[in-house]
Design a protein around this motif. Structure first.
Motif, mmCIF file in Angstrom:
data_model
loop_
_atom_site.group_PDB
_atom_site.id
_atom_site.type_symbol
_atom_site.label_atom_id
_atom_site.label_comp_id
_atom_site.label_asym_id
_atom_site.label_seq_id
_atom_site.Cartn_x
_atom_site.Cartn_y
_atom_site.Cartn_z
ATOM 1 N N THR A 1 10.177 20.553 -32.986
ATOM 2 C CA THR A 1 10.623 19.474 -33.958
ATOM 3 C C THR A 1 11.705 19.849 -34.863
ATOM 4 O O THR A 1 12.508 18.897 -35.290
ATOM 5 N N TYR A 2 12.144 21.007 -35.097
ATOM 6 C CA TYR A 2 13.332 21.481 -35.906
ATOM 7 C C TYR A 2 14.465 21.162 -34.924
ATOM 8 O O TYR A 2 15.674 20.519 -35.597
ATOM 9 N N VAL A 3 14.468 21.461 -33.741
ATOM 10 C CA VAL A 3 15.725 21.111 -32.718
ATOM 11 C C VAL A 3 15.452 19.745 -32.719
ATOM 12 O O VAL A 3 16.771 19.076 -32.534
ATOM 13 N N TYR A 4 14.594 18.960 -32.557
ATOM 14 C CA TYR A 4 14.531 17.335 -32.514
ATOM 15 C C TYR A 4 15.500 16.772 -33.697
ATOM 16 O O TYR A 4 16.317 15.944 -33.481
ATOM 17 N N ARG A 5 15.061 17.305 -34.834
ATOM 18 C CA ARG A 5 15.630 16.720 -36.167
ATOM 19 C C ARG A 5 17.171 17.188 -36.487
ATOM 20 O O ARG A 5 17.766 16.301 -36.498
ATOM 21 N N VAL A 6 17.597 18.425 -36.054
ATOM 22 C CA VAL A 6 18.854 18.876 -36.331
ATOM 23 C C VAL A 6 19.568 18.292 -35.164
ATOM 24 O O VAL A 6 20.847 18.212 -35.382
ATOM 25 N N GLY A 7 19.218 18.631 -33.951
ATOM 26 C CA GLY A 7 19.927 18.486 -32.870
ATOM 27 C C GLY A 7 20.232 17.170 -32.357
ATOM 28 O O GLY A 7 21.389 16.739 -32.184
ATOM 29 N N LEU A 8 19.032 16.141 -32.358
ATOM 30 C CA LEU A 8 19.239 14.890 -31.920
ATOM 31 C C LEU A 8 19.786 13.972 -32.919
ATOM 32 O O LEU A 8 20.453 12.880 -32.803
ATOM 33 N N GLN A 9 19.072 14.225 -34.008
ATOM 34 C CA GLN A 9 19.243 13.432 -35.428
ATOM 35 C C GLN A 9 20.603 13.768 -36.090
ATOM 36 O O GLN A 9 21.275 12.845 -36.574
ATOM 37 N N GLN A 10 20.973 14.802 -36.059
ATOM 38 C CA GLN A 10 21.976 15.315 -36.770
ATOM 39 C C GLN A 10 23.193 15.939 -36.090
ATOM 40 O O GLN A 10 24.383 16.141 -36.290
ATOM 41 N N PHE A 11 22.986 15.602 -34.662
ATOM 42 C CA PHE A 11 24.139 15.980 -33.556
ATOM 43 C C PHE A 11 24.647 17.457 -33.791
ATOM 44 O O PHE A 11 25.893 17.619 -33.214
ATOM 45 N N GLN A 12 23.934 18.163 -34.091
ATOM 46 C CA GLN A 12 24.167 19.668 -34.073
ATOM 47 C C GLN A 12 23.830 20.269 -32.689
ATOM 48 O O GLN A 12 23.005 21.097 -32.437
ATOM 49 N N TYR A 13 24.442 19.912 -31.547
ATOM 50 C CA TYR A 13 24.333 20.596 -30.151
ATOM 51 C C TYR A 13 24.165 21.665 -29.943
ATOM 52 O O TYR A 13 23.316 22.315 -29.499
ATOM 53 N N SER A 14 25.354 22.485 -30.301
ATOM 54 C CA SER A 14 25.512 23.685 -30.173
ATOM 55 C C SER A 14 24.403 24.474 -30.717
ATOM 56 O O SER A 14 24.011 25.640 -30.273
ATOM 57 N N TYR A 15 24.161 24.403 -31.936
ATOM 58 C CA TYR A 15 23.451 25.225 -32.907
ATOM 59 C C TYR A 15 21.945 25.194 -32.173
ATOM 60 O O TYR A 15 21.180 26.054 -31.925
ATOM 61 N N THR A 16 21.500 23.887 -31.925
ATOM 62 C CA THR A 16 20.066 23.975 -31.424
ATOM 63 C C THR A 16 20.244 24.250 -29.786
ATOM 64 O O THR A 16 18.988 24.838 -29.341
ATOM 65 N N THR A 17 21.155 24.323 -29.120
ATOM 66 C CA THR A 17 21.091 24.895 -27.785
ATOM 67 C C THR A 17 20.700 26.565 -27.958
ATOM 68 O O THR A 17 20.055 27.042 -27.174
ATOM 69 N N ALA A 18 21.758 26.845 -29.033
ATOM 70 C CA ALA A 18 21.461 28.505 -29.147
ATOM 71 C C ALA A 18 19.990 28.787 -29.465
ATOM 72 O O ALA A 18 19.509 29.858 -29.104
#
Length: 304
Positions: free
Chosen positions: A256-273
């Protein structure tokens, strides 16, 4: 005369077609996207693309391990999955062992079919039913609590109950479906073992403990190894449909953190890590569990 490869391929063409369909699925949806993990080591920009984005090394991993929020989320994920292994993993095994002892086949099949049905209900609907049943005003559970002299409890409004709700709803939804593989394993138990045990005066409980359970242990071991491989892999659909701001403290997990930060806040590199870290932990766990199971079973069980 030995058959050529082409002749063998033509003879088993139906099996090859089935294999090719599965192989194509894994190539396209599993192995093909693996190059995308590169963005964990880049400052990814959509306009530059994966290859055009600049390399930053382990910058995102340093941010990951330096973020206090991540450790809270990791704790929630570990605890939730630990509860699922302790309570949800044995549930279908127990169900299979119990129903296998039912001699009335019509009743047995009726129970099995009833237990399978929740698996085919989406988590959107299932979560809605869970919230409705646990409602402090209209929920069946609170009606039962009040009938016993207790006070209604707002289960979804208290973070302390969230993990219990997740575990119980997961058991309710998938216990029947997950038991199928154990029913199949029990069907392969040699009936002569039971006949011999009956002659020796063994009770039904003794036969379950000393014949049925040991016979399905290789299957249990394999399923346990596979479960550990996804130890950090929470059921996203379940969590996201049950989660609310009040229960974030105990229910916010990596997915859920990856969904919120990666997709909603567009931090793709961080959530890929984060995803790469989760996969690495899963690989270590599955390798360690396989080694442990092989040692305990003296090489008789394990994935390889």
């Amino acid at each position: 005369m030995e058959k050529t490869v082409a002749q063998l391929a033509w003879k088993h063409r139906e099996l090859l077609l089935l294999f090719m369909a599965a192989f194509a699925f894994f190539v396209v949806f599993r192995y093909g996207p693996l190059y995308g993990v590169l963005i964990a080591f880049k400052d990814f920009r959509v306009m530059d693309g994966i290859w055009g984005s600049s390399w930053v090394g382990f910058k995102h991993f340093e941010r990951l391990f330096g973020d206090a929020n991540f450790y809270l989320i990791l704790k929630n994920t570990l605890l939730l999955n630990l509860y699922l292994i302790v309570f949800a993993f044995p549930a279908p095994i127990v169900l299979a062992l119990l129903l296998n002892e039912v001699r009335h086949r019509v009743f047995q099949r009726a129970i099995q079919t009833t237990m399978y049905l929740p698996h085919f209900v989406s988590w959107v609907i299932m979560a809605g039913l869970v919230v409705y049943f646990l409602s402090p005003t209209t929920g069946v559970v609170n009606y039962a609590i009040q009938s016993l002299g207790g006070k209604p409890i707002f289960f979804m409004g208290h973070k302390e109950y969230f993990r219990s709700v997740v575990v119980l709803s997961a058991i309710l939804k998938d216990i029947g479906w997950s038991s199928i593989i154990y029913f199949a394993a029990l069907a392969g138990v040699n009936p002569e073992l039971h006949d011999s045990a009956k002659v020796d005066g063994a009770s039904r409980w003794q036969r379950v403990v000393h014949i049925n359970l040991p016979s399905i242990m290789p299957t249990v071991a394999i399923m346990f190894i596979l479960t550990l491989g996804g130890f950090l892999q929470s059921n996203f659909e379940q969590i996201v449909n049950l989660l609310n701001p009040v229960t974030y403290a105990t229910g916010d997990v990596i997915d859920t953190y990856v969904y919120r930060v990666g997709l909603q806040q567009f931090q793709y590199s961080y959530t890929t890590a984060i995803g790469l870290f989760k996969s690495a932990v899963g690989l270590v766990l599955i390798l360690s569990a396989n080694v442990a199971v092989r040692k305990l079973s003296k090489g008789e069980s394990g994935l390889w």
